[in-house]
Design a protein around this motif. Structure first.
Motif, PDB file in Angstrom:
ATOM      1  N   GLU A  63       0.642  -1.018   0.034  1.00  0.00           N
ATOM      2  CA  GLU A  63      -0.120   0.006  -0.167  1.00  0.00           C
ATOM      3  C   GLU A  63       1.285   1.128   0.128  1.00  0.00           C
ATOM      4  OE1 GLU A  63      -2.910   2.043   3.339  1.00  0.00           O
ATOM      5  OE2 GLU A  63      -3.012   0.557   3.414  1.00  0.00           O
ATOM      6  N   ILE A  64       0.846   1.991  -1.124  1.00  0.00           N
ATOM      7  CA  ILE A  64       1.397   3.296  -1.248  1.00  0.00           C
ATOM      8  C   ILE A  64       1.124   4.404  -0.113  1.00  0.00           C
ATOM      9  CG2 ILE A  64       1.533   5.228  -2.726  1.00  0.00           C
ATOM     10  CD1 ILE A  64       1.020   3.686  -5.128  1.00  0.00           C
ATOM     11  N   MET A  65       1.641   4.381   1.014  1.00  0.00           N
ATOM     12  CA  MET A  65       1.876   5.844   1.907  1.00  0.00           C
ATOM     13  C   MET A  65       2.013   7.197   1.246  1.00  0.00           C
ATOM     14  SD  MET A  65       3.828   3.470   4.742  1.00  0.00           S
ATOM     15  CE  MET A  65       3.450   4.525   6.506  1.00  0.00           C
ATOM     16  N   ASP A  66       3.774   7.069   0.904  1.00  0.00           N
ATOM     17  CA  ASP A  66       3.500   9.162   0.499  1.00  0.00           C
ATOM     18  C   ASP A  66       3.875   8.550  -0.872  1.00  0.00           C
ATOM     19  OD1 ASP A  66       3.589  11.245   0.295  1.00  0.00           O
ATOM     20  OD2 ASP A  66       4.845  11.653   1.727  1.00  0.00           O
ATOM     21  N   CYS A  67       3.998   9.440  -1.989  1.00  0.00           N
ATOM     22  CA  CYS A  67       5.094   9.815  -3.267  1.00  0.00           C
ATOM     23  C   CYS A  67       4.696  11.229  -3.573  1.00  0.00           C
ATOM     24  CB  CYS A  67       4.562   9.011  -3.947  1.00  0.00           C
ATOM     25  SG  CYS A  67       3.469   9.899  -4.805  1.00  0.00           S
ATOM     26  N   ASN A  68       6.382  11.472  -4.381  1.00  0.00           N
ATOM     27  CA  ASN A  68       6.215  12.250  -4.572  1.00  0.00           C
ATOM     28  C   ASN A  68       5.951  13.346  -6.215  1.00  0.00           C
ATOM     29  OD1 ASN A  68       8.254  10.911  -6.293  1.00  0.00           O
ATOM     30  ND2 ASN A  68      10.146  12.805  -5.682  1.00  0.00           N
TER      31      ASN A  68
ATOM     32  N   SER B 157      -2.998  11.973  -5.062  1.00  0.00           N
ATOM     33  CA  SER B 157      -4.485  11.587  -3.988  1.00  0.00           C
ATOM     34  C   SER B 157      -4.950   9.684  -5.058  1.00  0.00           C
ATOM     35  CB  SER B 157      -5.869  12.268  -4.640  1.00  0.00           C
ATOM     36  OG  SER B 157      -6.224  12.685  -5.871  1.00  0.00           O
ATOM     37  N   GLU B 158      -4.931   9.723  -6.542  1.00  0.00           N
ATOM     38  CA  GLU B 158      -4.966   8.179  -6.594  1.00  0.00           C
ATOM     39  C   GLU B 158      -4.262   7.308  -6.498  1.00  0.00           C
ATOM     40  OE1 GLU B 158      -6.469   8.618 -10.816  1.00  0.00           O
ATOM     41  OE2 GLU B 158      -5.409  10.173 -11.197  1.00  0.00           O
ATOM     42  N   LEU B 159      -3.455   8.290  -5.754  1.00  0.00           N
ATOM     43  CA  LEU B 159      -2.063   6.876  -5.772  1.00  0.00           C
ATOM     44  C   LEU B 159      -2.376   6.404  -3.684  1.00  0.00           C
ATOM     45  CD1 LEU B 159       1.050   8.303  -7.750  1.00  0.00           C
ATOM     46  CD2 LEU B 159      -0.135   5.992  -7.710  1.00  0.00           C
ATOM     47  N   ILE B 160      -2.508   7.366  -3.274  1.00  0.00           N
ATOM     48  CA  ILE B 160      -2.559   7.016  -1.880  1.00  0.00           C
ATOM     49  C   ILE B 160      -3.205   5.825  -1.490  1.00  0.00           C
ATOM     50  CG2 ILE B 160      -2.238   8.236   0.255  1.00  0.00           C
ATOM     51  CD1 ILE B 160       0.246   8.585  -1.192  1.00  0.00           C
ATOM     52  N   GLY B 161      -2.539   5.195  -0.171  1.00  0.00           N
ATOM     53  CA  GLY B 161      -3.856   4.210   0.033  1.00  0.00           C
ATOM     54  C   GLY B 161      -3.713   2.765  -0.752  1.00  0.00           C
ATOM     55  N   LYS B 162      -3.674   3.244  -2.041  1.00  0.00           N
ATOM     56  CA  LYS B 162      -3.489   1.763  -3.094  1.00  0.00           C
ATOM     57  C   LYS B 162      -2.602   0.792  -3.409  1.00  0.00           C
ATOM     58  CE  LYS B 162      -7.894   3.640  -4.068  1.00  0.00           C
ATOM     59  NZ  LYS B 162      -8.475   3.744  -5.195  1.00  0.00           N
TER      60      LYS B 162
END
Length: 576
Positions: free
Chosen positions: A242-247, A259-264
């Motif tokens: 699960e993605i927690m954060d990204c740049n 927002s589409e990536l976080i939590g997925k």
């Protein structure tokens, strides 16, 4: 933590002041009179022992409370030290008051309370960190109750001793003046201790503020590097993905909003195809804690798949194992690599076709060339009469041309075998002097009028080498010396065997310019002064390969119009 240090400093200063007061009182009373000196000393010893016990049980209570509050293991060591020294102190106090039954009973009660306090403190050290507030309050209250009971008993002991001390004070009236002076010194010492405590607290406070500032700067730098890095960076949970954060670079690379990536997970978004694929990618990071340059294909949103290189590092966030991945777009490099691979395969195929053609041509041309050469010999034998001389000249030209063409085909075939790596040295024991003498003798039939080949050998004659490759090298060098030297000239061939094998072929021919020497061993290269002298430019190229195969080196010494010398050295030792 700073306020606790201040309190601890004040307590320490008060304790030092109390011990100083008792010491001064003991000193003043002991000097009062010879009659009461021993009794006063004994009373002070009892009081001092009681104060030590008071100090020790306070340490036990305070250090256990400190550990309960902060869970810092630094408080365990002073707690254990106080626990080890307090019971021996009680035994010493009992010996000092053995003639006083009332004090002995009080000391027995004190020992029971102290043991209960130690047992309760030991339980506090073994408590888990997740104790409830109720447990915490109960521990603090119970600890306080023990402290009060012990304080009462110690105060009773001290009160009894103080009562006895008061009875003996009459003998100490003469020391009041000195006592007041000592008391002033005590106050002065306390002021110094308080000042030192203040400056110590201030220093620690400033040090902590500075450390916090440094930590803040470090955090700001990390945040800036993380979010503004041109390389895609993503932090995910190691187990679920699960993605927690990204740049921003990561979201732009995959054409997703943050927002589409976080939590997925990458699998849910279709970036990766399956769980097994992800497990294979992160396996190295899971096992070793880090992985570098893992190449994988990702599928961005509404775009063609891309090739990336991923470097991963295990990190811990809020006591949870996570994976930080840095992703570099390798699509352009991968496409270039594929093109290079295709070009290389095409080049290999072309070289194979060329090799096959050269081999085929060499074999196919040999049959008609052999036929032409045989027919020329027959024609020369069948000629007679006045035309025999004319026919002989033409037959000689046919033979020379056939031999030249055969030599060219041999050179092309040898070059093909070298490029394919099919030529390997077959080393055996040979007589170097006899081998070179035979080669020189065979080539004497090819010399121009007046040319002489002189051969000299020095050192051991038996060496380890490949006779075929060695013969090709010497044959090429002597043939070139004959070809590029004029009539009535000397060709010197030398061999020396010491720690290495040294060969030299020297002529007095047209020589080679410094500029041409740079390209002398290149394929199809011919010196600028070669003119119409026949040659393909392959001889020295092949010869250099033969020298390399035998592990040797070659040196050229030449000057235009002054001849050339080729020096060759082989590393193998001469045979025994």
């Amino acid at each position: 933590m700073v306020s606790f240090k201040v309190i601890l400093g004040i307590l320490f200063a008060a304790l030092v002041a109390s011990i100083a007061v008792l010491g001064i009182v003991s000193y003043e009373n002991n000097s009062a009179s010879n009659q009461t000196a021993e009794l006063v000393r004994h009373t002070h010893v009892v009081l001092e022992q009681a104060n030590k016990i008071s100090s020790s049980y306070k340490d036990i209570q305070l250090e256990s409370n400190a550990f309960l509050i902060s869970r810092d293991s630094v408080f365990i060591r002073p707690y254990l030290a106080a626990r080890e020294e307090i019971l021996p102190l009680i035994d010493q106090l009992r010996k000092l008051t053995i003639d006083n039954q009332v004090q002995s009973r009080r000391i027995d009660t004190l020992e029971i309370l102290i043991k209960n306090l130690i047992s309760f403190g030991n339980e506090t050290l073994s408590l888990k960190e997740n104790s409830t507030p109720g447990d915490f309050r109960f521990r603090v209250k119970t600890n306080f109750d023990y402290r009060e009971q012990i304080r009462v008993v110690i105060n009773q002991i001290k009160a009894e001793e103080s009562r006895l001390l008061v009875q003996r004070q009459d003998a100490h009236q003469a020391s009041i003046k000195a006592f007041k002076k000592a008391f002033g010194l005590l106050l002065y010492g306390i002021v110094i201790l308080l000042a030192a405590t203040f400056f110590s607290v201030r220093y620690n406070f400033n040090k902590r503020i500075k450390a916090q500032d440094e930590q803040k700067k470090t955090n700001e730098l990390f945040v800036k590097l993380f979010y503004e890095s041109p390389m895609g960076i993503v932090i995910s949970r190691i187990d679920t993905g699960e993605i927690m954060d990204c740049n921003n670079a990561y979201s732009e690379l995959l054409n997703y909003g943050k927002s589409e990536l976080i939590g997925k997970t990458a699998i849910q978004l279709g970036i990766l195809q399956s769980t097994s694929q992800r497990n294979e990618i992160v396996r190295g990071a899971k096992n070793q804690g880090t992985a570098r340059d893992v190449e994988v294909q990702l599928t961005p949103k509404e775009r063609d798949p891309i090739w990336v290189s991923i470097s991963m590092q295990l990190i811990e966030i809020n006591e949870e194992r996570c994976l930080m991945s840095a992703i570099l777009d390798m699509t352009v490099h991968k496409e270039a690599e594929l093109k290079i691979t295709e070009t290389l395969n095409s080049e290999r195929e072309l070289n194979r076709l060329k090799s096959d053609f050269v081999t085929l041509a060499s074999h196919e041309f040999r049959t008609p060339l052999t036929t032409i050469l045989s027919s020329a010999f027959l024609l020369d034998n069948y000629s007679y009469g006045e035309n025999k001389e004319k026919v002989g000249k033409h037959v000689a030209r046919i033979k020379a041309s056939v031999n030249l063409l055969t030599s060219v085909l041999d050179e092309f075939l040898s070059l093909t075998k070298i490029e394919e790596g099919k030529i390997e040295p077959k080393t055996e024991e040979i007589n170097l002097r006899q081998t070179l003498e035979t080669l020189c003798g065979n080539l004497k039939t090819s010399v121009k009028p007046g040319q002489k080949i002189i051969y000299n050998h020095t050192g051991n004659e038996i060496v380890q080498s490949d006779p075929v490759l060695l013969g090709n090298i010497i044959n090429n060098l002597i043939s070139n010396a004959i070809k590029y030297s004029g009539e009535v000239s000397l060709i010197q061939v030398t061999s020396v065997v010491n720690t290495n094998v040294h060969l030299s072929v020297k002529d007095s021919g047209i020589g080679i310019s410094k500029e041409d020497q740079k390209h002398l061993f290149e394929r199809f290269f011919r010196a600028s002064n070669a003119g119409n002298i026949q040659g393909t430019g392959l001889g020295l190229h092949l010869m250099k390969h033969y020298v390399d195969i035998l592990g040797g080196s070659i040196e050229v010494i030449s000057e235009t119009g002054k001849g050339s010398e080729f020096k060759i050295m082989f590393n193998p030792q001469p045979a025994a």
